[in-house]
Design a protein around this motif. Structure first.
Motif, short mmCIF file in Angstrom:
data_model
loop_
_atom_site.label_atom_id
_atom_site.label_comp_id
_atom_site.label_asym_id
_atom_site.label_seq_id
_atom_site.Cartn_x
_atom_site.Cartn_y
_atom_site.Cartn_z
N LYS A 31 1.74 -2.54 1.69
CA LYS A 31 1.01 -3.75 2.05
C LYS A 31 -0.39 -3.41 2.55
CE LYS A 31 4.89 -6.74 3.36
NZ LYS A 31 5.53 -7.42 4.50
N SER A 32 -0.51 -2.34 3.33
CA SER A 32 -1.83 -1.98 3.85
C SER A 32 -2.76 -1.52 2.74
CB SER A 32 -1.72 -0.89 4.93
OG SER A 32 -1.32 0.33 4.36
N SER A 33 -2.24 -0.86 1.71
CA SER A 33 -3.10 -0.43 0.61
C SER A 33 -3.55 -1.64 -0.22
CB SER A 33 -2.40 0.61 -0.28
OG SER A 33 -1.31 0.03 -0.95
N LEU A 34 -2.74 -2.71 -0.25
CA LEU A 34 -3.16 -3.92 -0.95
C LEU A 34 -4.34 -4.57 -0.24
CD1 LEU A 34 0.21 -5.58 -2.00
CD2 LEU A 34 -1.41 -4.39 -3.44
N GLY A 35 -4.38 -4.48 1.08
CA GLY A 35 -5.52 -5.00 1.84
C GLY A 35 -6.80 -4.30 1.45
N ASP A 36 -6.73 -2.99 1.20
CA ASP A 36 -7.90 -2.23 0.78
C ASP A 36 -8.39 -2.72 -0.57
OD1 ASP A 36 -7.70 -0.72 3.07
OD2 ASP A 36 -6.70 0.97 2.09
N VAL A 37 -7.48 -3.03 -1.47
CA VAL A 37 -7.83 -3.51 -2.81
C VAL A 37 -8.54 -4.86 -2.71
CG1 VAL A 37 -6.89 -4.30 -5.00
CG2 VAL A 37 -6.01 -2.22 -3.95
N ASP A 38 -8.03 -5.75 -1.85
CA ASP A 38 -8.66 -7.06 -1.69
C ASP A 38 -10.07 -6.91 -1.13
OD1 ASP A 38 -6.40 -8.30 -2.65
OD2 ASP A 38 -5.57 -8.71 -0.65
#
Length: 182
Positions: A31-38
């Motif tokens: 989930k935290s890596s998805l925040g980086d993508v956004d």
């Protein structure tokens, strides 16, 4: 992962709890890596919008200039400024893409602390290709894993087989040795 599945495997409640806790950590990391993508997408959209606005301003100004030399000089100066800004924004965008791809690759390598692993990398040797793949990272990661295994989560070692490793019960080891010498 569901608890019923694990109970069906005849695992104890402590084992099930440990598995669920480890799975929860993996889910939070994803989930935290998805925040980086956004964040990267947001920054990319902002930079593209700035470039589009700049191009519209330049076209409008060129139409207004006509034959006036002062205005021509201003347009030339602005064009040089915009070209420099474009280079700076492109460099910033490429660095952002590289950072995002590196974070994704390190997460895929199951690193325990991305900042520590990144500090051990020689970033001059890592390049981001047009297709989004990183070159020069795999060799460095392999060397870091070899020297610093504790920085990566490789899971539990399941190759341990006590009692000779063949799964048999060697209760009479003396008889086994006697049989081997006959």
């Amino acid at each position: 992962m569901k608890r019923d599945l694990l109970k069906g495997m005849n695992l104890t409640d402590d084992q099930i709890e440990a598995i669920m806790k480890a799975n929860g950590v993996d889910i939070e990391a994803a989930k935290s890596s998805l925040g980086d993508v956004d964040a990267l997408k947001q920054e990319n959209d902002t930079l593209k919008e700035q470039l589009t606005t700049r191009d519209k301003d330049m076209k409008a100004l060129k139409k207004q200039v006509g034959d006036n030399e002062d205005l021509t000089k201003q347009v030339t100066d602005l064009q040089a400024k915009y070209d420099n800004d474009t280079k700076a924004l492109s460099a910033q965008l490429n660095q952002t893409k590289l950072t995002g791809a590196l974070n994704t690759a390190l997460s895929g390598a199951k690193d325990r602390n991305p900042k520590t692993v990144e500090a051990l990398l020689d970033m001059d040797k890592i390049q981001l290709e047009e297709d989004g793949k990183l070159t020069g990272l795999d060799d460095q990661l392999a060397a870091i894993k070899k020297d610093n295994e504790y920085l990566f989560d490789e899971g539990a070692n399941t190759n341990y087989e006590p009692g000779g490793g063949n799964g048999s019960n060697d209760s009479d080891q003396v008889q086994t040795l006697v049989d081997a010498f006959k």
